[in-house]
Write a protein that holds these residues in place. Sequence first.
Motif, PDB file in Angstrom:
ATOM      1  N   ASP A 173      -7.293  -2.243  19.107  1.00 39.93           N
ATOM      2  CA  ASP A 173      -7.174  -4.422  18.443  1.00 39.93           C
ATOM      3  C   ASP A 173      -5.733  -4.466  17.848  1.00 39.93           C
ATOM      4  OD1 ASP A 173      -7.866  -6.486  18.028  1.00 39.93           O
ATOM      5  OD2 ASP A 173      -9.976  -6.341  16.270  1.00 39.93           O
ATOM      6  N   PHE A 174      -4.960  -5.357  19.063  1.00 41.50           N
ATOM      7  CA  PHE A 174      -3.941  -5.806  18.769  1.00 41.50           C
ATOM      8  C   PHE A 174      -3.945  -7.179  17.429  1.00 41.50           C
ATOM      9  CE2 PHE A 174      -2.507  -2.629  21.901  1.00 41.50           C
ATOM     10  CZ  PHE A 174      -1.291  -2.534  21.637  1.00 41.50           C
ATOM     11  N   LYS A 175      -5.070  -7.278  17.128  1.00 41.43           N
ATOM     12  CA  LYS A 175      -5.596  -8.711  16.794  1.00 41.43           C
ATOM     13  C   LYS A 175      -5.153 -10.332  17.193  1.00 41.43           C
ATOM     14  CE  LYS A 175      -7.132  -5.711  12.406  1.00 41.43           C
ATOM     15  NZ  LYS A 175      -8.365  -5.938  12.909  1.00 41.43           N
ATOM     16  N   LYS A 176      -4.681  -9.997  18.354  1.00 37.31           N
ATOM     17  CA  LYS A 176      -4.016 -11.616  18.893  1.00 37.31           C
ATOM     18  C   LYS A 176      -2.484 -11.503  18.663  1.00 37.31           C
ATOM     19  CE  LYS A 176      -8.012 -14.114  17.910  1.00 37.31           C
ATOM     20  NZ  LYS A 176      -9.082 -15.334  17.515  1.00 37.31           N
ATOM     21  N   ARG A 177      -2.582 -10.219  19.059  1.00 40.37           N
ATOM     22  CA  ARG A 177      -0.817 -10.417  18.662  1.00 40.37           C
ATOM     23  C   ARG A 177      -0.085  -8.789  19.742  1.00 40.37           C
ATOM     24  NH1 ARG A 177      -0.887 -14.484  16.968  1.00 40.37           N
ATOM     25  NH2 ARG A 177       0.225 -14.623  14.466  1.00 40.37           N
ATOM     26  N   PHE A 178      -0.602  -8.684  20.917  1.00 42.84           N
ATOM     27  CA  PHE A 178      -0.361  -8.082  21.876  1.00 42.84           C
ATOM     28  C   PHE A 178       0.718  -8.576  22.405  1.00 42.84           C
ATOM     29  CE2 PHE A 178      -1.719  -6.055  26.200  1.00 42.84           C
ATOM     30  CZ  PHE A 178      -1.772  -4.888  25.695  1.00 42.84           C
ATOM     31  N   LEU A 179       0.423  -9.180  23.405  1.00 48.65           N
ATOM     32  CA  LEU A 179       1.832 -10.387  23.732  1.00 48.65           C
ATOM     33  C   LEU A 179       2.737 -10.915  22.699  1.00 48.65           C
ATOM     34  CD1 LEU A 179       0.696 -10.306  27.126  1.00 48.65           C
ATOM     35  CD2 LEU A 179       1.541  -8.761  26.964  1.00 48.65           C
ATOM     36  N   LYS A 237       4.500 -14.349  16.594  1.00 49.68           N
ATOM     37  CA  LYS A 237       4.514 -15.390  15.676  1.00 49.68           C
ATOM     38  C   LYS A 237       4.826 -16.828  15.876  1.00 49.68           C
ATOM     39  CE  LYS A 237       4.031 -12.634  11.329  1.00 49.68           C
ATOM     40  NZ  LYS A 237       4.683 -12.301  10.060  1.00 49.68           N
ATOM     41  N   GLU A 238       5.213 -17.015  16.334  1.00 53.17           N
ATOM     42  CA  GLU A 238       5.790 -17.737  16.746  1.00 53.17           C
ATOM     43  C   GLU A 238       5.303 -18.889  18.581  1.00 53.17           C
ATOM     44  OE1 GLU A 238       9.201 -15.290  17.343  1.00 53.17           O
ATOM     45  OE2 GLU A 238       8.272 -15.023  15.129  1.00 53.17           O
ATOM     46  N   SER A 239       4.811 -17.689  19.238  1.00 47.01           N
ATOM     47  CA  SER A 239       4.727 -18.225  20.315  1.00 47.01           C
ATOM     48  C   SER A 239       3.531 -19.669  20.053  1.00 47.01           C
ATOM     49  CB  SER A 239       3.760 -16.716  21.264  1.00 47.01           C
ATOM     50  OG  SER A 239       4.519 -15.759  21.210  1.00 47.01           O
TER      51      SER A 239
END
Lengths: 347, 125
Positions: free
Chosen positions: B99-105, B108-110
């Motif tokens: 689980d990349f916890k919504k930081r896979f692609l 932070k600034e996206s």
Amino acid sequence: MLPEPIHLKLELEDETVVGVTPIIGYIYRGIEKAGELNPFRNNVFLVERICGICSFTHALCYCEAVEKLMQVEVPPRARFIRLCWSELSRIHSHLLWLGLFADAMGFESLFMQCWRAREIILDISEMTAGHRIIQSTSIIGGIRRDIDKEMAKEVEHKLSDFKELMDNTVSPTVYNDPTIKRRTVGKGMLSKEQANLLGAVGPILRGSGVPLDIRQTGYAAYKETGFEPIVESDGDCYARTIVRLREIYQSRELILKALSLMPEGDISVTVRGNPPEGEMIHRAEQPRGEVVYYIKGNGTRNLDRLRVRTPTFANIPPLLTMLPGCELADVPVITLSIDPCIACTER
Amino acid sequence: MSLEKEVVVDKAELIPEVQNLLAQKARYCSSTCLDLGDKFEIIHHFQLEDSVDFTKHIKVRINKEDTLPSISNIYLAATLCENEMQDHFDIKIIGLAIDFKKRFLRAKESPEFMLTKEKKEEVSP
């Protein structure tokens, strides 16, 4: 040396890798969203820019998906020429990879010979399509440029020079050089069962003994030319290298066959009628493996959804299985053996 | 036109259906998520062993506030596609293998959840 923006976080015990976590997201471009905002016809140019190397196959796969959804019949001549450009891109991609792979092993002269041979292929692309890599020759309904008889003869002549160069330099080195074998044989093992279960694609899958290649479905003109996948069964980095080397020769044969079987006629049809409505999934075999396009149209000139699953995306889970247990010094070679393209992966 | 060989299942039937495909030695190809307004539609694409042509698509629809069971403990290959769905759609997936916890692609600034559809403002007559 890994010329791709992927961060592999390795866990080590002495020099042995015991765990790996991939970290990507450095070059995410939001291309799937852009595909919803662009008119569907313009997406051909967009998807070509997903990858700088397999750009033609991206355009081909997207065009065929839209054509299937809109029930457009593409002229046979266009399908044959699409096959030729698709195979040219496979050859230059495999040679680019083999050169970089050689460079990663410190084998500079092989790197130079691979890229020297690749130049001949890029010259053919430039002559026939007007551009070396991103061609923009595929359109919905066919292609933009024809290959006339005179040009076809010149292609045959150049492919003959290419084979001679490959036979005298690259092939004997890959088959016989002890350094290459020492760095690749038995490294990055992936069994047939693992390759299937982990969803591996392309030369990774076929290097593990699975005879699966999307060209077997007969898209473009592969049904007319005939096609049998190239398979090696050892499941290591060397097997993947040999699959790609043999595919270079096979692609050359396919181009020559397509040029000889190519019928006369138009190269495109005018696509009229309503914009695409409904959903369609289409697959093609890129140099790195299967690419999957899903499109959903709503009857307007913008798509509801454009989804692209690229080959490297599919080959990351197998890589996570190949690395644990290997020596730290083998990590670059094993990682490069999947021919990673992170631009494709992140889109 | 809809997808050939698609099977629409309830959320509760998803895991048994995927386990059944594993038993048939199906190969996982990809997953697609669509925002249908009040629901998410998730399609898992598979290829069966006996033919290169034969693909099967498992469709499941869930309410936006519902959770979706992950298939990545059956097919590890699905873990990246499911993480990508979390990044793009704010969909809640339970039991991810990694689980990349919504930081896979996404950095932070996206922009957040950029593939969800914007709610259309109701226009008064």
